[in-house]
Design a protein around this motif. Structure first.
Motif, PDB file in Angstrom:
ATOM      1  N   ARG A 116       1.278  -1.222   6.261  1.00 20.37           N
ATOM      2  CA  ARG A 116      -0.394  -1.606   6.491  1.00 20.37           C
ATOM      3  C   ARG A 116      -0.810   0.315   6.471  1.00 20.37           C
ATOM      4  NH1 ARG A 116      -2.084  -5.762   8.165  1.00 20.37           N
ATOM      5  NH2 ARG A 116       0.475  -6.907   8.395  1.00 20.37           N
ATOM      6  N   VAL A 117      -0.536   0.703   7.437  1.00 19.57           N
ATOM      7  CA  VAL A 117      -1.754   2.213   7.472  1.00 19.57           C
ATOM      8  C   VAL A 117      -1.949   2.975   6.048  1.00 19.57           C
ATOM      9  CG1 VAL A 117      -2.008   4.777   8.104  1.00 19.57           C
ATOM     10  CG2 VAL A 117      -0.513   2.760  10.201  1.00 19.57           C
ATOM     11  N   TRP A 118      -0.934   3.318   5.290  1.00 21.68           N
ATOM     12  CA  TRP A 118      -0.982   3.300   3.638  1.00 21.68           C
ATOM     13  C   TRP A 118      -2.302   2.500   2.842  1.00 21.68           C
ATOM     14  CZ3 TRP A 118       4.542   4.164   2.045  1.00 21.68           C
ATOM     15  CH2 TRP A 118       4.562   5.810   2.907  1.00 21.68           C
ATOM     16  N   THR A 119      -1.719   0.760   3.451  1.00 18.26           N
ATOM     17  CA  THR A 119      -3.380   0.122   2.727  1.00 18.26           C
ATOM     18  C   THR A 119      -4.723   0.195   3.551  1.00 18.26           C
ATOM     19  OG1 THR A 119      -1.267  -1.157   2.300  1.00 18.26           O
ATOM     20  CG2 THR A 119      -3.035  -2.311   1.797  1.00 18.26           C
ATOM     21  N   GLU A 120      -4.386   0.382   4.461  1.00 19.92           N
ATOM     22  CA  GLU A 120      -5.638  -0.100   4.893  1.00 19.92           C
ATOM     23  C   GLU A 120      -6.398   1.294   4.873  1.00 19.92           C
ATOM     24  OE1 GLU A 120      -5.422  -0.427   9.106  1.00 19.92           O
ATOM     25  OE2 GLU A 120      -4.373  -2.836   8.927  1.00 19.92           O
ATOM     26  N   ALA A 121      -6.120   2.522   4.771  1.00 16.99           N
ATOM     27  CA  ALA A 121      -6.654   3.805   3.992  1.00 16.99           C
ATOM     28  C   ALA A 121      -7.610   3.340   3.156  1.00 16.99           C
ATOM     29  CB  ALA A 121      -5.597   4.907   4.379  1.00 16.99           C
ATOM     30  N   ALA A 122      -6.275   2.776   2.249  1.00 14.67           N
ATOM     31  CA  ALA A 122      -6.570   2.760   0.329  1.00 14.67           C
ATOM     32  C   ALA A 122      -7.807   1.934   0.402  1.00 14.67           C
ATOM     33  CB  ALA A 122      -5.120   2.344  -0.751  1.00 14.67           C
ATOM     34  N   PHE A 123      -7.896   0.953   1.134  1.00 12.34           N
ATOM     35  CA  PHE A 123      -8.956  -0.123   1.283  1.00 12.34           C
ATOM     36  C   PHE A 123     -10.197   0.430   1.458  1.00 12.34           C
ATOM     37  CE2 PHE A 123      -5.480  -3.339  -0.486  1.00 12.34           C
ATOM     38  CZ  PHE A 123      -5.910  -2.810  -2.051  1.00 12.34           C
ATOM     39  N   ALA A 124     -10.361   1.513   2.517  1.00 13.71           N
ATOM     40  CA  ALA A 124     -11.297   1.728   2.835  1.00 13.71           C
ATOM     41  C   ALA A 124     -11.933   2.837   2.715  1.00 13.71           C
ATOM     42  CB  ALA A 124     -10.843   1.612   4.239  1.00 13.71           C
ATOM     43  N   LEU A 125     -11.193   3.287   1.627  1.00 10.57           N
ATOM     44  CA  LEU A 125     -12.225   4.436   1.000  1.00 10.57           C
ATOM     45  C   LEU A 125     -11.798   5.359   2.221  1.00 10.57           C
ATOM     46  CD1 LEU A 125     -14.676   2.858  -1.191  1.00 10.57           C
ATOM     47  CD2 LEU A 125     -12.204   4.202  -1.484  1.00 10.57           C
ATOM     48  N   ARG A 126     -11.175   5.717   2.956  1.00  8.41           N
ATOM     49  CA  ARG A 126     -11.109   6.927   3.461  1.00  8.41           C
ATOM     50  C   ARG A 126      -9.330   7.393   3.781  1.00  8.41           C
ATOM     51  NH1 ARG A 126     -13.160   3.004   7.091  1.00  8.41           N
ATOM     52  NH2 ARG A 126     -11.221   2.473   8.812  1.00  8.41           N
ATOM     53  N   GLY A 127      -9.286   7.870   4.714  1.00 11.38           N
ATOM     54  CA  GLY A 127      -7.768   8.557   5.154  1.00 11.38           C
ATOM     55  C   GLY A 127      -6.144   8.827   4.355  1.00 11.38           C
TER      56      GLY A 127
END
Length: 278
Positions: free
Chosen positions: A172-183
Motif C-alpha cells: 500500500r505505501v509504495w502504491t499510494e506514493a506511485a499514483f500520487a506522484l510523490r514519495g
C-alpha cells in the motif's frame, strides 16, 4: 479493496475522454457535463480535482497534436537526462524511485522460488493490479479495458513459477506514493537484460515529457534496434511506474499501448496537466 469513488472518477474521465476524442471540434463545458449527466459546476469540480486543471485546458492535452507539441517543446533527450544525473537512484518523474533488477539467471527461472504479493488497488486510471516482492513493486496492470481476469492471467503468466500471495497492505505505501506522484517507491525489475536497459531508459524521462523509440534505442547503444525497443516497451510489466506511456513514434503519433490507447492518452494528459499546474 478498491475505493469505489476513485474508480467512479476514472470512469467519468474515461467517458469524457472518449467523447472528446470522437468530437470533430472542441466541446464546451456545458456539452461535456450534459453528456456525463452532471451539472457544469459539479463536472468542473470533479474534473479539476482529478487533473488539477479545467476541462477546457485538459482537452488541449488530449488532442492528437499535443503529442507533437510535447516532442517540439517539452522533449528532453535521454542523453541530457544522463548528463544531468537522472538515473535509477535519482529523482525520476516526480518520484523518488529506488530500483534493482533481477539477475539473468533468476529471470530464466521464470519466478521459481519467488514470492510475489499482490492486491487490487485504486488508481487515477481505474482499478490496478499491483504486484511486488520484498524488494519493491514488480508489476502494475489495469482492469479497465479487459477486466480483472484478463489482467490477472497476463500478469501471473509473466512469472508462472512464482508463488502469489494476496497481501495488499504489504504494497500500500509504495502504491499510494506511485499514483500520487510523490514519495519513495521501491521498484524490482523482472525482465531480460535488453528489456531492463530499455526500462531503465524510460525511467530517465521526466514527468510531463516524452521520448521516441528511436531515441531510446540510441541511448542504450543500439540505434538500429528500434523494433526491439518497441517490443520491450510493450512488455513492460510495471505500467505507469516505468513510464512506457511516454514513448511515442518519431512522427509524434501516440502509437499503441498495452493497456489501451485511451489510457495512454489519459496518463499523458494527467501528467502534462499536473506539470503545468505545478
Amino acid at each position: 479493496m478498491t475505493d469505489p469513488q476513485t474508480g467512479y472518477h476514472y470512469q467519468v474521465m474515461r467517458r469524457a475522454i472518449d467523447l472528446i476524442d470522437s468530437a470533430p471540434e472542441p466541446m464546451s463545458l456545458d456539452d461535456i457535463a450534459s453528456a456525463m449527466d452532471m451539472s457544469a459546476a459539479h463536472f468542473q469540480r470533479l474534473f479539476s480535482a482529478w487533473v488539477g486543471v479545467s476541462p477546457k485546458r485538459y482537452q488541449q492535452y488530449l488532442q492528437l497534436g499535443q503529442a507533437k507539441t510535447l516532442l517540439a517543446e517539452r522533449f528532453t533527450t535521454l542523453e541530457a537526462s544522463i548528463a544531468t544525473g537522472l538515473s535509477g537512484t535519482g529523482r525520476l518523474h516526480d518520484l523518488f524511485i529506488r530500483w534493482e533488477a533481477m539477475s539473468p539467471g533468476e529471470f530464466a527461472r521464470r519466478g521459481e522460488g519467488l514470492t510475489i504479493r499482490y492486491g487490487w488497488m485504486p488508481s487515477p486510471f481505474g482499478e490496478a493490479l499491483v504486484m511486488g516482492t520484498q524488494k519493491g513493486i514488480c508489476g502494475i496492470g489495469f482492469a479497465s479495458d479487459h477486466g480483472r481476469d484478463w489482467a490477472w492471467a497476463d500478469m501471473t503468466g509473466r512469472w508462472p513459477n512464482a508463488r502469489f500471495v494476496e497481501d495488499p497492505e504489504a504494497l500500500r505505501v509504495w502504491t499510494e506514493a506511485a499514483f500520487a506522484l510523490r514519495g519513495d517507491t521501491a521498484l524490482y525489475m523482472i525482465g531480460a537484460p535488453f528489456q531492463i536497459k530499455v526500462w531503465e531508459a524510460l525511467l530517465r524521462v521526466p514527468s510531463g515529457h516524452v521520448t521516441t523509440y528511436s531515441e531510446i534505442a540510441g541511448s542504450i547503444g543500439s540505434p538500429r534496434a528500434v523494433r526491439a525497443v518497441g517490443t520491450a516497451v510493450g512488455r513492460n510489466p510495471v505500467s505507469w511506474l516505468i513510464p512506457c506511456h511516454r514513448a511515442l513514434r518519431k512522427s509524434g503519433a501516440l502509437g499503441g499501448y498495452y493497456w489501451g490507447l485511451p489510457m495512454k492518452r489519459a496518463m499523458l494528459a494527467y501528467e502534462s496537466a499536473r506539470a503545468e499546474a505545478g
